[in-house]
Design a protein around this motif. Structure first.
Motif, PDB file in Angstrom:
ATOM      1  N   TYR A  62       2.677   2.024  -2.278  1.00  0.00           N
ATOM      2  CA  TYR A  62       1.782   1.569  -3.075  1.00  0.00           C
ATOM      3  C   TYR A  62       1.115   0.361  -2.743  1.00  0.00           C
ATOM      4  O   TYR A  62       1.740  -0.270  -2.015  1.00  0.00           O
ATOM      5  N   LYS A  63      -0.261   0.015  -3.303  1.00  0.00           N
ATOM      6  CA  LYS A  63      -0.771  -1.397  -2.890  1.00  0.00           C
ATOM      7  C   LYS A  63      -1.306  -1.847  -4.264  1.00  0.00           C
ATOM      8  O   LYS A  63      -1.827  -1.188  -5.030  1.00  0.00           O
ATOM      9  N   ALA A  64      -1.208  -2.961  -4.517  1.00  0.00           N
ATOM     10  CA  ALA A  64      -1.934  -3.828  -5.420  1.00  0.00           C
ATOM     11  C   ALA A  64      -3.113  -4.125  -5.025  1.00  0.00           C
ATOM     12  O   ALA A  64      -3.173  -4.543  -3.934  1.00  0.00           O
ATOM     13  N   GLY A  65      -3.995  -3.951  -5.824  1.00  0.00           N
ATOM     14  CA  GLY A  65      -5.398  -4.524  -5.548  1.00  0.00           C
ATOM     15  C   GLY A  65      -5.934  -5.439  -6.467  1.00  0.00           C
ATOM     16  O   GLY A  65      -5.456  -5.533  -7.768  1.00  0.00           O
ATOM     17  N   VAL A 107     -10.495  -6.536   6.262  1.00  0.00           N
ATOM     18  CA  VAL A 107      -8.735  -6.848   6.616  1.00  0.00           C
ATOM     19  C   VAL A 107      -8.610  -8.001   5.353  1.00  0.00           C
ATOM     20  O   VAL A 107      -9.438  -8.717   5.350  1.00  0.00           O
ATOM     21  N   GLU A 108      -7.292  -7.905   5.053  1.00  0.00           N
ATOM     22  CA  GLU A 108      -6.640  -8.704   4.086  1.00  0.00           C
ATOM     23  C   GLU A 108      -5.288  -8.788   4.496  1.00  0.00           C
ATOM     24  O   GLU A 108      -4.411  -8.028   4.649  1.00  0.00           O
ATOM     25  N   PRO A 109      -4.781 -10.297   4.625  1.00  0.00           N
ATOM     26  CA  PRO A 109      -3.504 -10.486   4.789  1.00  0.00           C
ATOM     27  C   PRO A 109      -2.618 -10.442   3.467  1.00  0.00           C
ATOM     28  O   PRO A 109      -3.086 -11.070   2.533  1.00  0.00           O
ATOM     29  N   GLU A 110      -1.420  -9.743   3.577  1.00  0.00           N
ATOM     30  CA  GLU A 110      -0.730  -9.524   2.513  1.00  0.00           C
ATOM     31  C   GLU A 110       0.575  -9.618   2.790  1.00  0.00           C
ATOM     32  O   GLU A 110       1.062  -9.927   3.856  1.00  0.00           O
ATOM     33  N   LEU A 111       1.625  -9.408   1.831  1.00  0.00           N
ATOM     34  CA  LEU A 111       3.112  -9.156   1.969  1.00  0.00           C
ATOM     35  C   LEU A 111       3.469  -7.987   1.611  1.00  0.00           C
ATOM     36  O   LEU A 111       2.899  -7.637   0.470  1.00  0.00           O
ATOM     37  N   VAL A 140      -0.963  -6.592   7.133  1.00  0.00           N
ATOM     38  CA  VAL A 140      -2.648  -6.496   7.073  1.00  0.00           C
ATOM     39  C   VAL A 140      -2.973  -4.928   6.321  1.00  0.00           C
ATOM     40  O   VAL A 140      -2.762  -4.030   6.892  1.00  0.00           O
ATOM     41  N   GLU A 141      -3.647  -5.293   5.300  1.00  0.00           N
ATOM     42  CA  GLU A 141      -4.247  -4.405   4.526  1.00  0.00           C
ATOM     43  C   GLU A 141      -5.546  -4.208   5.302  1.00  0.00           C
ATOM     44  O   GLU A 141      -6.275  -4.831   5.426  1.00  0.00           O
ATOM     45  N   ILE A 142      -6.130  -2.726   5.706  1.00  0.00           N
ATOM     46  CA  ILE A 142      -7.473  -2.364   6.071  1.00  0.00           C
ATOM     47  C   ILE A 142      -8.076  -1.661   4.921  1.00  0.00           C
ATOM     48  O   ILE A 142      -7.641  -0.551   4.859  1.00  0.00           O
ATOM     49  N   ILE A 143      -9.001  -2.298   3.908  1.00  0.00           N
ATOM     50  CA  ILE A 143      -9.766  -1.604   2.870  1.00  0.00           C
ATOM     51  C   ILE A 143     -10.764  -1.173   3.334  1.00  0.00           C
ATOM     52  O   ILE A 143     -11.371  -1.478   4.402  1.00  0.00           O
ATOM     53  N   ASP A 144     -11.406   0.183   2.865  1.00  0.00           N
ATOM     54  CA  ASP A 144     -12.597   0.578   3.340  1.00  0.00           C
ATOM     55  C   ASP A 144     -13.222   1.519   2.086  1.00  0.00           C
ATOM     56  O   ASP A 144     -12.758   2.783   1.909  1.00  0.00           O
ATOM     57  N   SER A 233       1.163  -6.341  -1.584  1.00  0.00           N
ATOM     58  CA  SER A 233       1.162  -7.340  -2.637  1.00  0.00           C
ATOM     59  C   SER A 233      -0.177  -7.682  -3.476  1.00  0.00           C
ATOM     60  O   SER A 233      -0.271  -8.033  -4.437  1.00  0.00           O
ATOM     61  N   GLY A 234      -1.346  -7.382  -2.450  1.00  0.00           N
ATOM     62  CA  GLY A 234      -2.616  -7.776  -2.703  1.00  0.00           C
ATOM     63  C   GLY A 234      -2.937  -8.978  -1.633  1.00  0.00           C
ATOM     64  O   GLY A 234      -2.112  -9.698  -1.177  1.00  0.00           O
ATOM     65  N   SER A 235      -4.168  -9.239  -1.792  1.00  0.00           N
ATOM     66  CA  SER A 235      -4.670 -10.315  -0.638  1.00  0.00           C
ATOM     67  C   SER A 235      -4.351 -11.743  -0.792  1.00  0.00           C
ATOM     68  O   SER A 235      -4.562 -12.234  -2.080  1.00  0.00           O
ATOM     69  N   ILE A 236      -3.998 -12.431   0.263  1.00  0.00           N
ATOM     70  CA  ILE A 236      -3.607 -13.764  -0.061  1.00  0.00           C
ATOM     71  C   ILE A 236      -5.029 -14.850   0.089  1.00  0.00           C
ATOM     72  O   ILE A 236      -5.157 -15.866  -0.179  1.00  0.00           O
TER      73      ILE A 236
END
Ligand code: 0L1
Ligand code: MG
Length: 263
Positions: A62-65, A107-111, A140-144, A233-236
């Motif tokens: 899963y991803k947290a947003g 793109v979003e840097p995450e853990l 790196v999450e790639i959101i779209d 985790s969600g983006s930093i």
């Protein structure tokens, strides 16, 4: 309690999933369904998940947003959201993403937390997440978003799987006992230039809080987070738009780096 009928939920799930698979933008679904609520939104997201599993996809986590205070304020929400990660969303470190498969990625840097024990809400807290975490990795999450020009409200976004699209894991596995996650610094580079900086505390004060939030939201639907799950985790930092030809690198203090190219 959902307000939409099962037929409408199924229709909206098919509509949003088609937009994802065929990479075209649509209007936010609350334009036609202004009364839909958060339960409707998650019901649509879970129907998209069911459709994918039915075609043989595996759910890997899963991803947290919406985990930054600024983003929650902007969306007028008190709690973040979640989305699921299917196996085909994963891109290898150093790999390529075809822009033709996506609409307008950012793109979003995450853990990424990788779990070694199941977690169940509704009252999961950070300490249980830390105890159940095997290791963390930079991601790196790639959101779209499937919505035209990223124009949406929170229920439209949740239904659209919280804009999940692709993710890249890399760098080095970090054991939690060696990490101070709130002060862990990250840098995001685009084409060799630093474009965003942040520290883990940007995610709800501590990234493990976001994982507990995902577990608690899943718990509301009677679901647990299985051992061996990946949870982003969600983006930093803020999300950064990318185009064909861009190369993106994330560097995380003590955890190495990872990269991805867009063609
Ligand atoms: O991962 C995120 O925080 C994004 C959630 C959805 C909102 C957006 O697409 O910007
Ligand atoms: Mg994200």
């Amino acid at each position: 309690m959902t307000t939409l009928t099962p037929d409408t939920i199924a229709h909206l799930a098919a509509h949003l999933e088609r937009a994802e698979l065929e990479a075209f933008a649509v209007d936010k679904i609350t334009d036609d369904h202004p009364g839909m609520d958060e339960d409707d939104a998650y019901a649509i997201q879970h129907e998209i998940r069911r459709r994918k599993i039915g075609r043989g996809a595996r759910i890997v986590g899963y991803k947290a947003g919406l985990t930054s205070r600024a983003k929650m304020r902007q969306m007028g929400v008190e709690t973040p959201s979640y989305g699921f990660l299917a196996d085909y969303f994963a891109v290898p470190d150093g790999g390529e993403v075809a822009m033709a498969e996506l609409i307008h990625p950012k793109v979003e840097p995450e853990l990424a937390f990788v779990t070694k024990a199941p977690l169940r809400g509704p009252s999961c807290h950070m300490a249980q997440v830390l105890a159940a975490t095997d290791f963390v990795l930079p991601a790196v999450e790639i959101i779209d978003s499937r919505y035209r020009d990223f124009r949406f409200d929170v229920n439209s976004v949740i239904a659209d799987n919280s804009s999940s699209s692709r993710f890249v894991l890399g760098g080095r596995m970090g054991r939690l006992e060696d990490q101070d996650l709130p002060s862990l610094g990250v840098v995001l580079e685009k084409n060799g230039e630093p474009v965003a900086f942040g520290a883990g505390a940007a995610v709800l004060g501590h990234p493990a809080s976001a994982i507990a939030m995902v577990v608690n939201l899943l718990g509301r639907r009677g679901e647990e987070l299985p051992a061996g799950s990946i949870v982003l985790s969600g983006s930093i930092t803020e999300a950064i738009a990318v185009q064909a030809g861009d190369a993106v690198t994330m560097r995380a203090q003590g955890l190495g780096s990872l990269s991805v190219r867009f063609r």
